[in-house]
Scaffold this motif. Structure first.
Motif, PDB file in Angstrom:
ATOM      1  N   UNK A  26       0.835  -1.215   0.000  1.00 57.48           N
ATOM      2  CA  UNK A  26       0.000   0.000   0.000  1.00 57.48           C
ATOM      3  C   UNK A  26       0.864   1.257   0.000  1.00 57.48           C
ATOM      4  N   UNK A  27       1.949   1.238   0.766  1.00 54.19           N
ATOM      5  CA  UNK A  27       2.870   2.375   0.802  1.00 54.19           C
ATOM      6  C   UNK A  27       3.493   2.603  -0.579  1.00 54.19           C
ATOM      7  N   UNK A  28       3.872   1.525  -1.251  1.00 55.41           N
ATOM      8  CA  UNK A  28       4.475   1.638  -2.579  1.00 55.41           C
ATOM      9  C   UNK A  28       3.480   2.171  -3.600  1.00 55.41           C
ATOM     10  N   UNK A  29       2.264   1.671  -3.556  1.00 50.71           N
ATOM     11  CA  UNK A  29       1.222   2.131  -4.475  1.00 50.71           C
ATOM     12  C   UNK A  29       0.955   3.620  -4.261  1.00 50.71           C
ATOM     13  N   UNK A  30       0.849   4.032  -3.012  1.00 52.70           N
ATOM     14  CA  UNK A  30       0.608   5.446  -2.711  1.00 52.70           C
ATOM     15  C   UNK A  30       1.749   6.317  -3.240  1.00 52.70           C
ATOM     16  N   UNK A  31       2.975   5.886  -3.040  1.00 50.93           N
ATOM     17  CA  UNK A  31       4.130   6.651  -3.508  1.00 50.93           C
ATOM     18  C   UNK A  31       4.149   6.724  -5.039  1.00 50.93           C
ATOM     19  N   UNK A  32       3.855   5.600  -5.689  1.00 56.14           N
ATOM     20  CA  UNK A  32       3.782   5.583  -7.153  1.00 56.14           C
ATOM     21  C   UNK A  32       2.713   6.537  -7.670  1.00 56.14           C
ATOM     22  N   UNK A  33       1.538   6.514  -7.052  1.00 59.22           N
ATOM     23  CA  UNK A  33       0.445   7.374  -7.504  1.00 59.22           C
ATOM     24  C   UNK A  33       0.773   8.854  -7.335  1.00 59.22           C
ATOM     25  N   UNK A  34       1.373   9.211  -6.203  1.00 58.54           N
ATOM     26  CA  UNK A  34       1.759  10.611  -5.986  1.00 58.54           C
ATOM     27  C   UNK A  34       2.825  11.053  -6.985  1.00 58.54           C
ATOM     28  N   UNK A  42       6.297  12.900 -17.548  1.00 62.32           N
ATOM     29  CA  UNK A  42       7.591  12.228 -17.601  1.00 62.32           C
ATOM     30  C   UNK A  42       7.446  10.716 -17.612  1.00 62.32           C
ATOM     31  N   UNK A  43       8.366  10.033 -18.287  1.00 60.47           N
ATOM     32  CA  UNK A  43       8.399   8.572 -18.177  1.00 60.47           C
ATOM     33  C   UNK A  43       8.718   8.173 -16.735  1.00 60.47           C
ATOM     34  N   UNK A  44       8.141   7.078 -16.292  1.00 55.82           N
ATOM     35  CA  UNK A  44       8.394   6.560 -14.956  1.00 55.82           C
ATOM     36  C   UNK A  44       9.156   5.240 -15.094  1.00 55.82           C
ATOM     37  N   UNK A  45      10.283   5.181 -14.399  1.00 52.36           N
ATOM     38  CA  UNK A  45      11.146   4.002 -14.437  1.00 52.36           C
ATOM     39  C   UNK A  45      11.253   3.480 -13.008  1.00 52.36           C
ATOM     40  N   UNK A  46      10.852   2.249 -12.801  1.00 50.65           N
ATOM     41  CA  UNK A  46      10.854   1.656 -11.474  1.00 50.65           C
ATOM     42  C   UNK A  46      12.123   0.831 -11.279  1.00 50.65           C
ATOM     43  N   UNK A  67      -0.612  -0.278 -15.414  1.00 54.08           N
ATOM     44  CA  UNK A  67      -1.975   0.020 -15.873  1.00 54.08           C
ATOM     45  C   UNK A  67      -2.283   1.513 -15.729  1.00 54.08           C
ATOM     46  N   UNK A  68      -1.966   2.082 -14.571  1.00 56.43           N
ATOM     47  CA  UNK A  68      -2.258   3.497 -14.331  1.00 56.43           C
ATOM     48  C   UNK A  68      -1.409   4.418 -15.204  1.00 56.43           C
ATOM     49  N   UNK A  69      -0.135   4.111 -15.327  1.00 55.43           N
ATOM     50  CA  UNK A  69       0.762   4.971 -16.096  1.00 55.43           C
ATOM     51  C   UNK A  69       0.464   4.915 -17.588  1.00 55.43           C
ATOM     52  N   UNK A  70       0.315   3.719 -18.132  1.00 56.35           N
ATOM     53  CA  UNK A  70       0.015   3.617 -19.553  1.00 56.35           C
ATOM     54  C   UNK A  70      -1.366   4.182 -19.860  1.00 56.35           C
ATOM     55  N   UNK A  71      -2.299   4.004 -18.925  1.00 55.04           N
ATOM     56  CA  UNK A  71      -3.637   4.579 -19.098  1.00 55.04           C
ATOM     57  C   UNK A  71      -3.612   6.096 -19.118  1.00 55.04           C
ATOM     58  N   UNK A 113      13.971  10.399 -26.238  1.00 56.12           N
ATOM     59  CA  UNK A 113      12.861   9.659 -25.632  1.00 56.12           C
ATOM     60  C   UNK A 113      13.388   8.334 -25.124  1.00 56.12           C
ATOM     61  N   UNK A 114      12.975   7.901 -23.937  1.00 56.32           N
ATOM     62  CA  UNK A 114      13.431   6.610 -23.436  1.00 56.32           C
ATOM     63  C   UNK A 114      12.823   5.452 -24.214  1.00 56.32           C
ATOM     64  N   UNK A 115      13.478   4.335 -24.127  1.00 57.31           N
ATOM     65  CA  UNK A 115      12.998   3.132 -24.798  1.00 57.31           C
ATOM     66  C   UNK A 115      12.198   2.316 -23.794  1.00 57.31           C
ATOM     67  N   UNK A 116      11.197   2.908 -23.203  1.00 59.01           N
ATOM     68  CA  UNK A 116      10.280   2.222 -22.298  1.00 59.01           C
ATOM     69  C   UNK A 116       8.965   2.027 -23.017  1.00 59.01           C
ATOM     70  N   UNK A 117       8.178   1.093 -22.537  1.00 56.06           N
ATOM     71  CA  UNK A 117       6.881   0.820 -23.139  1.00 56.06           C
ATOM     72  C   UNK A 117       5.921   1.970 -22.894  1.00 56.06           C
ATOM     73  N   UNK A 118       5.037   2.184 -23.823  1.00 56.48           N
ATOM     74  CA  UNK A 118       3.973   3.169 -23.636  1.00 56.48           C
ATOM     75  C   UNK A 118       3.944   4.230 -24.694  1.00 56.48           C
ATOM     76  N   UNK A 119       3.053   5.169 -24.476  1.00 57.24           N
ATOM     77  CA  UNK A 119       2.786   6.303 -25.371  1.00 57.24           C
ATOM     78  C   UNK A 119       2.498   5.849 -26.729  1.00 57.24           C
TER      79      UNK A 119
END
Length: 119
Positions: A26-34, A42-46, A67-71, A113-119
């Motif tokens: 839950x702490x990780x999800x909250x931090x990711x969402x914020x 910006x691209x997000x890299x975990x 799901x949230x980021x690509x959405x 541009x980064x070579x990450x999935x999305x956009x």
């Protein structure tokens, strides 16, 4: 669990350090969402290199983030996954759905541009 982030040329790198189990998810999800809201363009890299333990809750955190980021039209990838955590992702078939890279993605010279999935 310690969560932190840092701006790199490739995007915002979020780093999780410690255990990622049921109680920390839950702490990780909250931090990711914020972070996603704060850096909406910006691209997000975990970066999972600091994980000392991960169970199936980590799968839910990563899939939810993707799901949230690509959405939201952001790019997303996971880097520096420890072998023990990667075994869990592979056992669940997650490596087919999420982009895992050994290190920070390289930049395209013209676009930066980064070579990450999305956009």
């Amino acid at each position: 669990m310690k969560c932190s982030h840092k701006r790199e040329k490739q995007g915002i790198v979020l780093r999780f350090c410690g255990e990622l189990g049921h109680h920390e998810a839950a702490q990780c999800v909250e931090y990711l969402e914020k972070t996603m809201i704060l850096y909406a363009n910006d691209p997000i890299i975990l970066d999972l290199s600091g994980l000392t333990f991960m169970d199936s809750s980590g799968i839910a955190v990563v899939l939810g983030a993707q799901r949230n980021l690509l959405g939201a039209g952001q790019t997303f990838c996971v880097i520096r996954t420890p072998p023990s955590a990667m075994r869990i992702f592979k056992a669940a078939g997650i490596q087919k759905r999420v982009q895992f890279l050994p290190d920070l993605p390289t930049l395209h010279l013209e676009e930066e541009e980064p070579v990450c999935a999305g956009k």
